[in-house]
Design an enzyme around this catalytic site. Structure first.
Site, PDB file in Angstrom:
ATOM      1  CG  HIS A   1      -1.978  -1.072   1.180  1.00 18.08           C
ATOM      2  ND1 HIS A   1      -2.509  -1.579   0.002  1.00 18.08           N
ATOM      3  CD2 HIS A   1      -2.587  -1.756   2.199  1.00 18.08           C
ATOM      4  CE1 HIS A   1      -3.402  -2.521   0.302  1.00 18.08           C
ATOM      5  NE2 HIS A   1      -3.466  -2.638   1.609  1.00 18.08           N
TER       6      HIS A   1
ATOM      7  CG  HIS B   1      -7.737  -1.066   2.775  1.00 15.17           C
ATOM      8  ND1 HIS B   1      -8.192  -1.636   3.937  1.00 15.17           N
ATOM      9  CD2 HIS B   1      -6.837  -1.926   2.264  1.00 15.17           C
ATOM     10  CE1 HIS B   1      -7.576  -2.792   4.138  1.00 15.17           C
ATOM     11  NE2 HIS B   1      -6.745  -2.994   3.130  1.00 15.17           N
TER      12      HIS B   1
ATOM     13  CD  GLU C   1      -8.181  -3.925  -0.229  1.00 10.23           C
ATOM     14  OE1 GLU C   1      -7.138  -3.279  -0.458  1.00 10.23           O
ATOM     15  OE2 GLU C   1      -8.186  -4.971   0.457  1.00 10.23           O
TER      16      GLU C   1
END
Length: 383
Positions: free
Chosen positions: A133, A207, A347
């Site tokens: 991420h 998220h 996601e």
């Protein structure tokens, strides 16, 4: 929706859900307030978007975060359906990606390394041997600038952030906007756009971790019905990096083409992939592929409350994460202790580690060719 997007609407009707809109509302409202201040004195704003049917969303400029998403159930009761914290301090002091915008690259990059045009790049390692991420100081930990806040038939907020060349090892200065829009029917659209001055890689998503019964309910989210229109998924190694294979879901616990409880297969230790992920933590290759307009990526339904969530996206994959690493150490909204199974993430994205897999859809972005990803959280109530 147009084109193949009609499929998702047909699915909602087939499965017995109705729009939350009812009679058309005159407008959706947007408002802004101060959410708090960081240690360095930076002010963080909160923008609330509210539709007349009871759906509302609260967005923080810290991390371009979806802090709350509230929706009525069959009985009209309003519940917040995303996990998170009641105040800014929780997101700063105990980050866990709750509702944040993740980037520059959502999901994992193996070894924190990739090559572009013959040049190698190194990213911070924040997931054991991987970069996850954005590498630990990604978009989720930046204070985004408020560009505009508008009420009307669609209430919206536009947020912007510039990531400089070399930020966390990524090439190119990347100018990014995230637009949250809530319409009168209760559909929350999240539109990402990013422009670069050098070839780079980009993969942006939200998220949010969902529990349609309401965040923090004792029964968790594992009994809710999940549909993912994908005939294949990307199996992973013991470091949760895709092997490069596209494996058919037929005959496995990864087959969610028809609605199934999230818990089905969750503890099936006979499947090495469930063991590797401690449950589900896998990318599904959507049958629709990349699309010009958002199409169905996942559908979640809570039979008890009647709440239905459809996730639509223009991207080719969706990561289904069953909350496996929620371990009871985080105290979230209303003092709720979050544990394994208390929520799931859906996601939409490019595939994990795509820069290191030439057969995957490319995550490359070049100057003059902006990155765009549009996703929708569409809420309704099952009849």
């Amino acid at each position: 929706m147009m084109g193949r997007g009609k499929v998702s609407l047909g699915l909602a009707i087939l499965l017995g859900s109705t729009s939350l809109g009812g009679q058309a509302a005159s407008a959706a409202e947007a408002s802004q307030e101060v959410a708090g201040t960081l240690a360095d004195g930076t002010s963080v704003q909160a923008i609330t978007l509210k539709a007349a049917n009871g759906v509302s969303a609260r967005i923080l400029t810290y991390g371009a975060t979806l802090q709350t998403l509230k929706a009525p159930g069959r009985d009209g009761a309003i519940a917040d359906v995303v996990l998170g914290y009641d105040n800014l301090a929780g997101y700063v002091d105990h980050p866990n990606y709750f509702g944040v915008t993740v980037g520059r690259y959502a999901n994992r990059i193996a070894g924190g390394a990739f090559a572009l045009d013959g040049k190698s790049y190194r990213l911070p390692l924040n997931d054991k041997t991987n970069s996850l991420h954005g590498g630990g100081k990604g978009f989720d930990k930046q204070v985004w600038k408020v560009v505009s806040v508008k009420s009307g038939p669609v209430a919206s907020v536009v947020l912007s952030h510039v990531s400089p060349d070399g930020d966390s090892g990524y090439p190119g200065s990347l100018a990014t906007t995230v637009t949250y829009s809530l319409d009168e029917a209760g559909a929350l659209t999240i539109a990402f756009e990013a422009k670069t001055d050098k070839p780079t890689i980009v993969n942006l998503t939200n998220h949010a971790i969902f529990n349609l019964a309401g965040e923090g309910v004792p029964q968790g989210a594992m009994g809710q019905l999940l549909t993912i229109p994908a005939s294949a998924y990307t199996p992973v190694d013991d470091k949760l990096i895709p092997t490069g294979e596209l494996r058919q879901v037929a005959g496995s616990v990864f087959d969610f083409r028809a609605p199934r409880p999230v818990a089905d297969g969750l503890r099936d230790g006979r499947d090495p992939q469930i063991v590797a992920g401690r449950g589900y933590d896998h990318n599904f290759a959507l049958d629709k592929g990349v699309t010009a307009r958002p199409e169905l990526a996942a559908r979640l339904e809570d039979a008890a409350s009647g709440r239905v969530l459809e996730v639509l996206s223009t991207e080719p994959g969706v990561q289904f994460y069953s909350g496996n690493f929620l371990d009871g150490t985080l105290v979230g909204k209303q003092g709720h202790l979050y544990r394994m199974g208390d929520g799931i993430a859906l996601e939409p994205q490019k595939f994990p580690d795509a820069p290191n897999h030439p057969t995957f859809v490319s995550a490359r972005v070049d100057p003059g060719k902006p990155y765009r990803h549009t996703m929708i959280y569409r809420l309704s109530v099952a009849r």
